[in-house]
Design a protein around this motif. Structure first.
Motif, PDB file in Angstrom:
ATOM      1  N   SER A  78       0.841  -1.198   0.000  1.00 13.81           N
ATOM      2  CA  SER A  78       0.000   0.000   0.000  1.00 13.81           C
ATOM      3  C   SER A  78       0.870   1.238   0.000  1.00 13.81           C
ATOM      4  CB  SER A  78      -0.907  -0.003   1.233  1.00 13.81           C
ATOM      5  OG  SER A  78      -1.645   1.194   1.318  1.00 13.81           O
ATOM      6  N   PHE A  79       0.375   2.307  -0.620  1.00 15.40           N
ATOM      7  CA  PHE A  79       1.026   3.613  -0.558  1.00 15.40           C
ATOM      8  C   PHE A  79       0.615   4.317   0.733  1.00 15.40           C
ATOM      9  CE2 PHE A  79       2.216   4.943  -5.171  1.00 15.40           C
ATOM     10  CZ  PHE A  79       3.107   3.883  -5.213  1.00 15.40           C
ATOM     11  N   GLY A  80       1.544   5.108   1.266  1.00 12.80           N
ATOM     12  CA  GLY A  80       1.217   5.943   2.408  1.00 12.80           C
ATOM     13  C   GLY A  80       2.009   5.566   3.636  1.00 12.80           C
ATOM     14  N   SER A  81       1.664   6.197   4.734  1.00 13.09           N
ATOM     15  CA  SER A  81       2.172   5.848   6.055  1.00 13.09           C
ATOM     16  C   SER A  81       0.975   5.373   6.861  1.00 13.09           C
ATOM     17  CB  SER A  81       2.815   7.069   6.720  1.00 13.09           C
ATOM     18  OG  SER A  81       3.876   7.571   5.921  1.00 13.09           O
ATOM     19  N   PHE A  82       1.152   4.341   7.661  1.00 10.60           N
ATOM     20  CA  PHE A  82      -0.021   3.804   8.349  1.00 10.60           C
ATOM     21  C   PHE A  82       0.373   2.997   9.581  1.00 10.60           C
ATOM     22  CE2 PHE A  82       1.026   1.169   4.628  1.00 10.60           C
ATOM     23  CZ  PHE A  82       1.339  -0.045   5.228  1.00 10.60           C
ATOM     24  N   GLU A  83      -0.622   2.837  10.442  1.00  8.72           N
ATOM     25  CA  GLU A  83      -0.553   1.913  11.571  1.00  8.72           C
ATOM     26  C   GLU A  83      -1.441   0.717  11.249  1.00  8.72           C
ATOM     27  OE1 GLU A  83      -2.048   4.332  14.687  1.00  8.72           O
ATOM     28  OE2 GLU A  83      -0.209   5.520  14.914  1.00  8.72           O
ATOM     29  N   VAL A  84      -1.001  -0.487  11.650  1.00 14.05           N
ATOM     30  CA  VAL A  84      -1.708  -1.718  11.308  1.00 14.05           C
ATOM     31  C   VAL A  84      -2.331  -2.309  12.575  1.00 14.05           C
ATOM     32  CG1 VAL A  84      -1.518  -3.981  10.222  1.00 14.05           C
ATOM     33  CG2 VAL A  84       0.021  -2.125   9.510  1.00 14.05           C
ATOM     34  N   TYR A  85      -3.637  -2.577  12.497  1.00 10.70           N
ATOM     35  CA  TYR A  85      -4.359  -3.188  13.616  1.00 10.70           C
ATOM     36  C   TYR A  85      -4.927  -4.531  13.161  1.00 10.70           C
ATOM     37  CZ  TYR A  85      -4.163   1.443  15.757  1.00 10.70           C
ATOM     38  OH  TYR A  85      -3.736   2.642  16.287  1.00 10.70           O
ATOM     39  N   TRP A  86      -4.685  -5.556  13.966  1.00  9.94           N
ATOM     40  CA  TRP A  86      -5.249  -6.893  13.724  1.00  9.94           C
ATOM     41  C   TRP A  86      -6.271  -7.177  14.834  1.00  9.94           C
ATOM     42  CZ3 TRP A  86      -4.517 -10.656   9.962  1.00  9.94           C
ATOM     43  CH2 TRP A  86      -5.036 -11.918  10.225  1.00  9.94           C
ATOM     44  N   ASP A  87      -7.529  -7.238  14.446  1.00  9.65           N
ATOM     45  CA  ASP A  87      -8.627  -7.423  15.402  1.00  9.65           C
ATOM     46  C   ASP A  87      -8.545  -6.405  16.543  1.00  9.65           C
ATOM     47  OD1 ASP A  87      -9.583  -9.506  13.915  1.00  9.65           O
ATOM     48  OD2 ASP A  87      -8.681 -11.084  15.148  1.00  9.65           O
ATOM     49  N   GLY A  88      -8.205  -5.134  16.156  1.00 13.43           N
ATOM     50  CA  GLY A  88      -8.172  -4.047  17.122  1.00 13.43           C
ATOM     51  C   GLY A  88      -6.859  -3.902  17.864  1.00 13.43           C
ATOM     52  N   VAL A  89      -5.888  -4.793  17.642  1.00 14.76           N
ATOM     53  CA  VAL A  89      -4.599  -4.754  18.343  1.00 14.76           C
ATOM     54  C   VAL A  89      -3.543  -4.203  17.393  1.00 14.76           C
ATOM     55  CG1 VAL A  89      -2.817  -6.100  19.511  1.00 14.76           C
ATOM     56  CG2 VAL A  89      -5.235  -6.706  19.787  1.00 14.76           C
ATOM     57  N   LEU A  90      -2.825  -3.177  17.834  1.00 17.10           N
ATOM     58  CA  LEU A  90      -1.764  -2.590  17.018  1.00 17.10           C
ATOM     59  C   LEU A  90      -0.615  -3.589  16.895  1.00 17.10           C
ATOM     60  CD1 LEU A  90      -0.561  -0.068  15.571  1.00 17.10           C
ATOM     61  CD2 LEU A  90       0.432   0.570  17.789  1.00 17.10           C
ATOM     62  N   PRO A 106       7.249   9.147   5.009  1.00 21.88           N
ATOM     63  CA  PRO A 106       6.702   8.148   4.079  1.00 21.88           C
ATOM     64  C   PRO A 106       7.135   6.733   4.421  1.00 21.88           C
ATOM     65  CG  PRO A 106       7.633  10.013   2.885  1.00 21.88           C
ATOM     66  CD  PRO A 106       8.071  10.160   4.306  1.00 21.88           C
ATOM     67  N   GLY A 107       6.183   5.814   4.318  1.00 18.57           N
ATOM     68  CA  GLY A 107       6.497   4.402   4.488  1.00 18.57           C
ATOM     69  C   GLY A 107       6.884   3.782   3.158  1.00 18.57           C
ATOM     70  N   THR A 108       7.141   2.485   3.191  1.00 20.51           N
ATOM     71  CA  THR A 108       7.487   1.759   1.976  1.00 20.51           C
ATOM     72  C   THR A 108       6.236   1.163   1.344  1.00 20.51           C
ATOM     73  OG1 THR A 108       7.918  -0.279   3.203  1.00 20.51           O
ATOM     74  CG2 THR A 108       9.765   1.215   2.869  1.00 20.51           C
ATOM     75  N   LEU A 129      -6.287  -0.215   8.863  1.00 19.58           N
ATOM     76  CA  LEU A 129      -5.132   0.662   8.669  1.00 19.58           C
ATOM     77  C   LEU A 129      -5.535   2.100   8.933  1.00 19.58           C
ATOM     78  CD1 LEU A 129      -3.602  -0.679   5.303  1.00 19.58           C
ATOM     79  CD2 LEU A 129      -3.134  -1.443   7.629  1.00 19.58           C
ATOM     80  N   ARG A 130      -4.812   2.736   9.828  1.00 20.16           N
ATOM     81  CA  ARG A 130      -4.946   4.174  10.060  1.00 20.16           C
ATOM     82  C   ARG A 130      -3.867   4.850   9.241  1.00 20.16           C
ATOM     83  NH1 ARG A 130      -2.602   7.641  14.289  1.00 20.16           N
ATOM     84  NH2 ARG A 130      -3.870   9.552  14.453  1.00 20.16           N
ATOM     85  N   SER A 131      -4.237   5.574   8.183  1.00 15.70           N
ATOM     86  CA  SER A 131      -3.291   5.949   7.136  1.00 15.70           C
ATOM     87  C   SER A 131      -3.289   7.437   6.834  1.00 15.70           C
ATOM     88  CB  SER A 131      -3.616   5.192   5.835  1.00 15.70           C
ATOM     89  OG  SER A 131      -3.745   3.816   6.051  1.00 15.70           O
ATOM     90  N   SER A 132      -2.201   7.825   6.146  1.00 19.83           N
ATOM     91  CA  SER A 132      -2.110   9.138   5.495  1.00 19.83           C
ATOM     92  C   SER A 132      -1.320   8.952   4.210  1.00 19.83           C
ATOM     93  CB  SER A 132      -1.407  10.158   6.397  1.00 19.83           C
ATOM     94  OG  SER A 132      -0.039   9.817   6.579  1.00 19.83           O
TER      95      SER A 132
END
Length: 551
Positions: A78-90, A106-108, A129-132
């Motif tokens: 995916s493009f962007g910067s983001f935090e990844v949550y699996w079933d609500g857990v970061l 910027p992320g990869t 994904l919480r993204s920008s």
């Protein structure tokens, strides 16, 4: 590389919905990470997210999770910067979302995350994904998800890199070898330079294609690598048919290359931004152009034509059957191997031609030496010498010295490939002195513009001088004049030898006998095909021109 494709077939993903479709919402609420949150009203279109934080959610249906495959990992493209949550857990982040007045980091484009074992169970799971996407906000790139054993996600790129680095190293070595071969060769062959360039460009193409495994590339620079890959493919699509054009002596090569260049530019312009599609079309255009050249080579019965045709057909087949990321390199390797085979054929032919030229030169060299010591020549020379010694001992002594000097020089240069032009001119002057005594003709020698630093095959000018003496009659005043001129241009060195006398007969290659054959053999031995030779009658006698092309 075939092994990599096979592994991807034998080891399918542990998720059932192989192509999950994410949904999007602009805004920021940590509750949107929850597995139980209802996202049915979210949109499948991202919309304008420029300068905004947005969320995306997708649901992955896991198959039966065996203990042997744990721990599991999640791959996100995916493009962007983001935090990844699996079933609500970061479980991780990629880059840094703008916060507290700090800009986005910027992320990869592709990232990997380990999923905690206690969150693993068969059934549906939610990835949020919480993204920008502050950079390239206009690019609406879809999000890709893959769940596999975590160790496989990390090691599979390493296995791929090992194969590709091995191939890249082979092409780099080939490129360096052929560059050195071109630089250090007396015969500057364009096909060697082109083949070395193709190998180097393919090495660069491999490195750029898998650079993402070596270097962390922010998503904002993602398309720079693809653009470079496109231009490398563009260059190879031009050079491969050009190599075949040279190998198979394709007469309309300039027209074909102009048409190919026009087609490639049109493909670039009409498909700008569709990088994989453009590269495929470049390859297709290359195959079509190469097919035309090779087919013409088969019709002309050129050596290696059928091998090249088989390689092109195999390349086209691989491109259609194998996934593009691997098919491109497999098919191109097949083509390069066929080009290497063609080069080996041409090299063996050139070696045979050179060997034949050397053998012919050696045979004619012996003939030339025999001509100077044959009984007829010695008898006439010795008879003339006796007359001169009896009538004028002083002149007879000069006659003997001139003959001895000519034999000394001929013996000194007979086994050499190139000699100083000064030595050649000395041989000519001594021969004129001998023949002047023998025939009692006033032979005049004149030279203009001679560069004394130049080298020339032995007895070449001497042979022209002999032909001029044999096939000419003196002008009034019992005089025969020989003039040697030297010229230098941007393209060549040129010797013009003129005999000013009456011609006894019109010389042809046949009447010229071994003399003209000897000249051509010597020029081929020393300069390959980089020379021209012309000899014809004029109103004033005869003129011969030797042109040695600069390399």
């Amino acid at each position: 590389m075939f092994l990599l494709v096979l592994l991807s077939i034998l080891n399918p993903s542990v998720i059932r919905n192989e192509d999950p479709i994410p949904v999007y919402k602009i805004g920021d609420d940590i509750a949107w990470a929850s597995k139980d949150y209802n996202d049915k009203n979210w949109s499948q279109e991202r919309g304008n997210t420029s300068g905004k934080i947005f969320w995306s959610r997708t649901h992955l249906d896991l198959r039966q999770v065996e203990s042997e495959v744990l721990p599991l990992g999640l791959q996100i493209e995916s493009f962007g910067s983001f935090e990844v949550y699996w079933d609500g857990v970061l479980i991780g982040n990629n880059g840094q979302i703008p916060q507290n007045g700090k800009p986005e980091i910027p992320g990869t484009e592709s990232s990997y995350y380990r999923i905690p074992d206690h969150l693993m169970s068969p059934g549906l799971h939610t990835v949020a994904l919480r993204s920008s996407q502050s950079s390239l906000p206009h690019v609406q790139r879809s999000i890709g998800f893959k769940v596999d054993p975590y160790n496989s996600l990390l090691t599979r790129p390493l296995v791929t890199m090992s194969y590709m680095n091995l191939m890249a190293g082979a092409f780099l070595i080939a490129a360096v070898y052929y560059f050195f071969l071109y630089v250090n060769s007396k015969r500057k062959q364009w096909d060697i330079l082109i083949f070395g360039t193709i190998c180097f460009l393919f090495f660069a193409l491999l490195i750029m294609e898998y650079l993402k495994f070596h270097v962390v590339i922010p998503y904002s620079q993602f398309f720079v690598r693809l653009e470079i890959i496109g231009w490398l493919t563009f260059a190879n699509a031009l050079l491969v048919p050009l190599y075949f054009i040279i190998q198979f002596n394709f007469k309309k090569g300039k027209w074909l290359m102009a048409a190919l260049l026009t087609a490639l530019i049109f493909l670039y312009w009409s498909n700008y931004g569709h990088y994989d599609l453009t590269a495929r079309l470049y390859s297709l255009a290359m195959l079509v152009a190469a097919f035309i050249v090779v087919l013409n080579g088969i019709i002309q019965k050129e050596k290696g034509g059928f091998i090249a045709m088989v390689a092109l057909l195999m390349s086209a087949l691989v491109n259609n059957l194998v996934v593009y990321d691997f098919g491109l390199f497999i098919s191109f390797t097949i083509i390069v191997l066929s080009m290497l085979y063609l080069h080996s054929i041409r090299t063996s032919m050139m070696e045979a031609e050179h060997q034949n030229a050397v053998l012919l030169s050696s045979r004619l060299q012996l003939e030339l030496l025999k001509k100077n010591i044959q009984p007829h020549f010695l008898r006439n020379t010795l008879t003339s010498m006796m007359d001169w010694v009896e009538e004028s001992p002083k002149e007879g002594s000069r006659f003997i010295q001139a003959l001895a000097a000519e034999f000394d020089i001929m013996n000194e240069i007979s086994e050499q490939t190139l000699i100083p032009i000064t030595k050649e001119l000395e041989l000519c002057r001594q021969h004129l002195s001998v023949m002047g005594f023998r025939k009692e003709i006033n032979y005049v020698w004149e030279q203009n513009g001679i560069d004394e630093t130049q080298l020339i095959p032995p007895a070449v000018i001497h042979t022209l001088l002999e032909n001029g003496i044999t096939h000419s009659e003196p002008l009034p005043g019992n005089t025969v004049k020989f003039v040697l001129r030297y010229f230098v241009t941007k393209e060549s060195h040129q010797y013009v030898f003129e005999t000013i006398a009456k011609n006894r007969q019109i010389l042809t290659d046949r009447t010229g006998g071994n003399g003209l054959k000897y000249i051509r053999a010597r020029l081929t031995e020393s300069y390959g095909q980089n020379w021209t030779f012309d000899s014809h009658a004029t109103e004033n006698g005869w003129i011969s021109t030797i042109q040695i092309l600069k390399q």
